[in-house]
Design a protein around this motif. Structure first.
Motif, PDB file in Angstrom:
ATOM      1  N   ALA A 190       0.867  -1.107   0.112  1.00 12.21           N
ATOM      2  CA  ALA A 190       0.194   0.003   0.081  1.00 12.21           C
ATOM      3  C   ALA A 190       0.800   1.253   0.094  1.00 12.21           C
ATOM      4  O   ALA A 190       0.616   2.190  -0.522  1.00 12.21           O
ATOM      5  CB  ALA A 190      -0.986  -0.178   1.217  1.00 12.21           C
ATOM      6  N   GLN A 191       2.030   1.204   0.944  1.00 18.27           N
ATOM      7  CA  GLN A 191       2.744   2.267   0.912  1.00 18.27           C
ATOM      8  C   GLN A 191       3.436   2.811  -0.546  1.00 18.27           C
ATOM      9  O   GLN A 191       3.626   3.753  -0.936  1.00 18.27           O
ATOM     10  CB  GLN A 191       3.646   2.145   1.975  1.00 18.27           C
ATOM     11  CG  GLN A 191       3.090   2.515   3.299  1.00 18.27           C
ATOM     12  CD  GLN A 191       4.214   2.516   4.428  1.00 18.27           C
ATOM     13  OE1 GLN A 191       5.066   3.582   4.809  1.00 18.27           O
ATOM     14  NE2 GLN A 191       4.298   1.320   5.357  1.00 18.27           N
ATOM     15  N   ARG A 192       3.931   1.675  -0.949  1.00 15.51           N
ATOM     16  CA  ARG A 192       4.588   1.746  -2.493  1.00 15.51           C
ATOM     17  C   ARG A 192       3.847   2.210  -3.378  1.00 15.51           C
ATOM     18  O   ARG A 192       4.255   3.041  -4.292  1.00 15.51           O
ATOM     19  CB  ARG A 192       5.345   0.473  -2.769  1.00 15.51           C
ATOM     20  CG  ARG A 192       6.593  -0.018  -1.591  1.00 15.51           C
ATOM     21  CD  ARG A 192       7.222  -1.388  -2.308  1.00 15.51           C
ATOM     22  NE  ARG A 192       7.907  -1.112  -3.389  1.00 15.51           N
ATOM     23  CZ  ARG A 192       8.453  -2.317  -4.111  1.00 15.51           C
ATOM     24  NH1 ARG A 192       8.500  -3.387  -3.431  1.00 15.51           N
ATOM     25  NH2 ARG A 192       8.950  -2.286  -5.159  1.00 15.51           N
ATOM     26  N   LEU A 193       2.580   1.776  -3.492  1.00 18.54           N
ATOM     27  CA  LEU A 193       1.831   2.000  -4.596  1.00 18.54           C
ATOM     28  C   LEU A 193       1.315   3.475  -4.134  1.00 18.54           C
ATOM     29  O   LEU A 193       0.987   4.284  -4.995  1.00 18.54           O
ATOM     30  CB  LEU A 193       0.204   1.100  -4.422  1.00 18.54           C
ATOM     31  CG  LEU A 193       0.757  -0.252  -4.919  1.00 18.54           C
ATOM     32  CD1 LEU A 193      -0.348  -1.294  -4.735  1.00 18.54           C
ATOM     33  CD2 LEU A 193       0.875  -0.270  -6.567  1.00 18.54           C
ATOM     34  N   ALA A 194       0.935   3.952  -3.015  1.00 11.60           N
ATOM     35  CA  ALA A 194       0.383   5.350  -2.670  1.00 11.60           C
ATOM     36  C   ALA A 194       1.634   6.405  -2.943  1.00 11.60           C
ATOM     37  O   ALA A 194       1.321   7.586  -3.438  1.00 11.60           O
ATOM     38  CB  ALA A 194       0.068   5.211  -1.153  1.00 11.60           C
ATOM     39  N   ARG A 195       2.890   5.972  -2.868  1.00 13.61           N
ATOM     40  CA  ARG A 195       3.828   6.592  -3.263  1.00 13.61           C
ATOM     41  C   ARG A 195       4.167   7.023  -4.433  1.00 13.61           C
ATOM     42  O   ARG A 195       4.095   8.184  -5.135  1.00 13.61           O
ATOM     43  CB  ARG A 195       5.359   6.208  -2.688  1.00 13.61           C
ATOM     44  CG  ARG A 195       6.329   7.183  -2.900  1.00 13.61           C
ATOM     45  CD  ARG A 195       7.754   6.504  -2.273  1.00 13.61           C
ATOM     46  NE  ARG A 195       7.778   6.638  -0.837  1.00 13.61           N
ATOM     47  CZ  ARG A 195       7.622   5.646  -0.104  1.00 13.61           C
ATOM     48  NH1 ARG A 195       7.497   4.508  -0.714  1.00 13.61           N
ATOM     49  NH2 ARG A 195       7.743   5.939   1.088  1.00 13.61           N
ATOM     50  N   SER A 196       3.920   5.876  -5.395  1.00 10.43           N
ATOM     51  CA  SER A 196       3.933   6.053  -6.788  1.00 10.43           C
ATOM     52  C   SER A 196       2.538   6.773  -7.423  1.00 10.43           C
ATOM     53  O   SER A 196       2.615   7.914  -8.267  1.00 10.43           O
ATOM     54  CB  SER A 196       3.550   4.546  -7.581  1.00 10.43           C
ATOM     55  OG  SER A 196       4.754   3.791  -7.400  1.00 10.43           O
ATOM     56  N   ALA A 197       1.499   6.649  -6.879  1.00 10.98           N
ATOM     57  CA  ALA A 197       0.214   7.367  -7.330  1.00 10.98           C
ATOM     58  C   ALA A 197       0.527   9.096  -6.759  1.00 10.98           C
ATOM     59  O   ALA A 197       0.219   9.830  -7.698  1.00 10.98           O
ATOM     60  CB  ALA A 197      -0.928   6.897  -6.526  1.00 10.98           C
ATOM     61  N   ALA A 198       0.980   9.294  -5.804  1.00 10.37           N
ATOM     62  CA  ALA A 198       1.326  10.639  -5.355  1.00 10.37           C
ATOM     63  C   ALA A 198       2.460  11.401  -6.198  1.00 10.37           C
ATOM     64  O   ALA A 198       2.247  12.599  -6.411  1.00 10.37           O
ATOM     65  CB  ALA A 198       1.968  10.741  -3.766  1.00 10.37           C
ATOM     66  N   ASP A 199       3.545  10.511  -6.737  1.00 12.70           N
ATOM     67  CA  ASP A 199       4.359  10.987  -7.401  1.00 12.70           C
ATOM     68  C   ASP A 199       3.883  11.379  -8.935  1.00 12.70           C
ATOM     69  O   ASP A 199       4.080  12.430  -9.428  1.00 12.70           O
ATOM     70  CB  ASP A 199       5.454  10.138  -7.678  1.00 12.70           C
ATOM     71  CG  ASP A 199       6.301  10.012  -6.477  1.00 12.70           C
ATOM     72  OD1 ASP A 199       6.406  10.806  -5.623  1.00 12.70           O
ATOM     73  OD2 ASP A 199       7.327   8.836  -6.463  1.00 12.70           O
ATOM     74  N   ALA A 200       3.050  10.332  -9.427  1.00 16.08           N
ATOM     75  CA  ALA A 200       2.379  10.772 -10.579  1.00 16.08           C
ATOM     76  C   ALA A 200       1.324  11.984 -10.458  1.00 16.08           C
ATOM     77  O   ALA A 200       1.285  12.592 -11.533  1.00 16.08           O
ATOM     78  CB  ALA A 200       1.485   9.617 -10.908  1.00 16.08           C
ATOM     79  N   LEU A 201       0.584  12.281  -9.374  1.00 12.91           N
ATOM     80  CA  LEU A 201      -0.271  13.435  -9.237  1.00 12.91           C
ATOM     81  C   LEU A 201       0.517  14.729  -9.417  1.00 12.91           C
ATOM     82  O   LEU A 201       0.068  15.504  -9.794  1.00 12.91           O
ATOM     83  CB  LEU A 201      -0.888  13.060  -7.828  1.00 12.91           C
ATOM     84  CG  LEU A 201      -1.879  14.201  -7.443  1.00 12.91           C
ATOM     85  CD1 LEU A 201      -3.312  13.780  -8.579  1.00 12.91           C
ATOM     86  CD2 LEU A 201      -2.503  13.909  -6.114  1.00 12.91           C
ATOM     87  N   ARG A 202       1.836  14.726  -9.078  1.00 16.68           N
ATOM     88  CA  ARG A 202       2.646  15.759  -9.118  1.00 16.68           C
ATOM     89  C   ARG A 202       2.816  16.478 -10.520  1.00 16.68           C
ATOM     90  O   ARG A 202       3.101  17.510 -10.872  1.00 16.68           O
ATOM     91  CB  ARG A 202       3.794  15.725  -8.252  1.00 16.68           C
ATOM     92  CG  ARG A 202       3.614  15.888  -6.892  1.00 16.68           C
ATOM     93  CD  ARG A 202       4.930  15.784  -6.253  1.00 16.68           C
ATOM     94  NE  ARG A 202       5.008  16.075  -4.717  1.00 16.68           N
ATOM     95  CZ  ARG A 202       4.869  17.198  -4.031  1.00 16.68           C
ATOM     96  NH1 ARG A 202       4.770  18.195  -4.742  1.00 16.68           N
ATOM     97  NH2 ARG A 202       4.923  17.346  -2.925  1.00 16.68           N
ATOM     98  N   THR A 203       2.920  15.306 -11.504  1.00 20.38           N
ATOM     99  CA  THR A 203       3.181  15.699 -12.914  1.00 20.38           C
ATOM    100  C   THR A 203       1.906  15.870 -13.766  1.00 20.38           C
ATOM    101  O   THR A 203       2.176  15.978 -14.940  1.00 20.38           O
ATOM    102  CB  THR A 203       3.877  14.120 -13.520  1.00 20.38           C
ATOM    103  OG1 THR A 203       3.196  12.982 -13.459  1.00 20.38           O
ATOM    104  CG2 THR A 203       5.114  14.077 -12.367  1.00 20.38           C
ATOM    105  N   VAL A 204       0.673  15.643 -13.183  1.00 14.50           N
ATOM    106  CA  VAL A 204      -0.421  15.977 -14.054  1.00 14.50           C
ATOM    107  C   VAL A 204      -0.731  17.411 -14.082  1.00 14.50           C
ATOM    108  O   VAL A 204      -0.512  18.254 -13.160  1.00 14.50           O
ATOM    109  CB  VAL A 204      -1.493  15.155 -13.713  1.00 14.50           C
ATOM    110  CG1 VAL A 204      -1.064  13.553 -14.135  1.00 14.50           C
ATOM    111  CG2 VAL A 204      -2.187  15.121 -12.183  1.00 14.50           C
TER     112      VAL A 204
END
Length: 204
Positions: A190-204
């Motif tokens: 969950a933490q690894r996936l949430a971190r990836s999603a949060a990183d992606a959110l910064r680029t959109v």
């Protein structure tokens, strides 16, 4: 025709050969009140089937990109196949897409595991809502069994705003990993996936 919340157009669907009505909602600045009102209206309309009530065929979102608000985001786009590989056997090609793209779920073809990523909003989480941490530069809270037995819930707070009463409210990523694994394993995923999603959110 223009109304208080948007414009209504009579159109013709050439692919399906029928007349349709298009409603273009004028969400203004993308405020939380407008977002919640429009989503609630579409969901309520989708439940009706009556000769005197129009049928809702689809709901899509459009608008100025680059704003960090869930009004403009697609949950499925926030987790790339490479990020989802942390879940054994995950089927990256067949997500279950929720209403308006605000929710996305993936399952594993080899184990009883599932990932659900959605946008949520409400009162700011506290330490009672999980262990505070930071993921992708955002405040986050990780809670074993936060969404029921054999789950781990990660909340990522990425935006705050005043609600209709002037109180502080937040928009969050709500990520759940559920299945037959230990609590530590579920929360690691969950933490690894949430971190990836949060990183992606910064680029959109």
């Amino acid at each position: 025709m223009r109304g208080g919340m948007g414009e209504v157009w009579l159109a013709y669907d050439k692919d399906l050969g029928r007349r349709v009505v298009l409603k273009r909602a004028m969400a203004g600045d993308g405020s939380a009140t407008a977002f919640d009102r429009l989503r609630a209206e579409a969901r309520a309309l989708a439940q009706f089937s009556h000769p005197h009530v129009v049928t809702l065929y689809d709901a899509v979102r459009a608008g100025k990109r680059g704003r960090t608000t869930s009004w403009h985001q697609d949950a499925c786009s926030l987790l790339a196949p490479s990020a989802l590989e942390v879940v054994p056997g995950v089927d990256v090609d067949d997500p279950d897409i929720g209403f308006g793209g605000w929710d996305c779920e993936w399952g594993s073809s080899t184990r009883k595991l599932a990932v659900d990523l959605s946008f949520d909003r409400g009162q700011p989480p506290t330490a009672e809502d999980g262990t505070p941490t930071r993921l992708g530069g955002y405040r986050a809270f990780v809670q074993p069994e936060g969404d029921g037995e054999r789950t781990c819930l990660a909340r990522v707070v990425y935006r705050s705003y005043p609600d209709q009463n002037g109180q502080k409210a937040v928009e969050m990523l709500h990520l759940v990993v559920a299945g037959e694994s230990s609590a530590d394993q579920l929360c690691t995923m969950a933490q690894r996936l949430a971190r990836s999603a949060a990183d992606a959110l910064r680029t959109v």
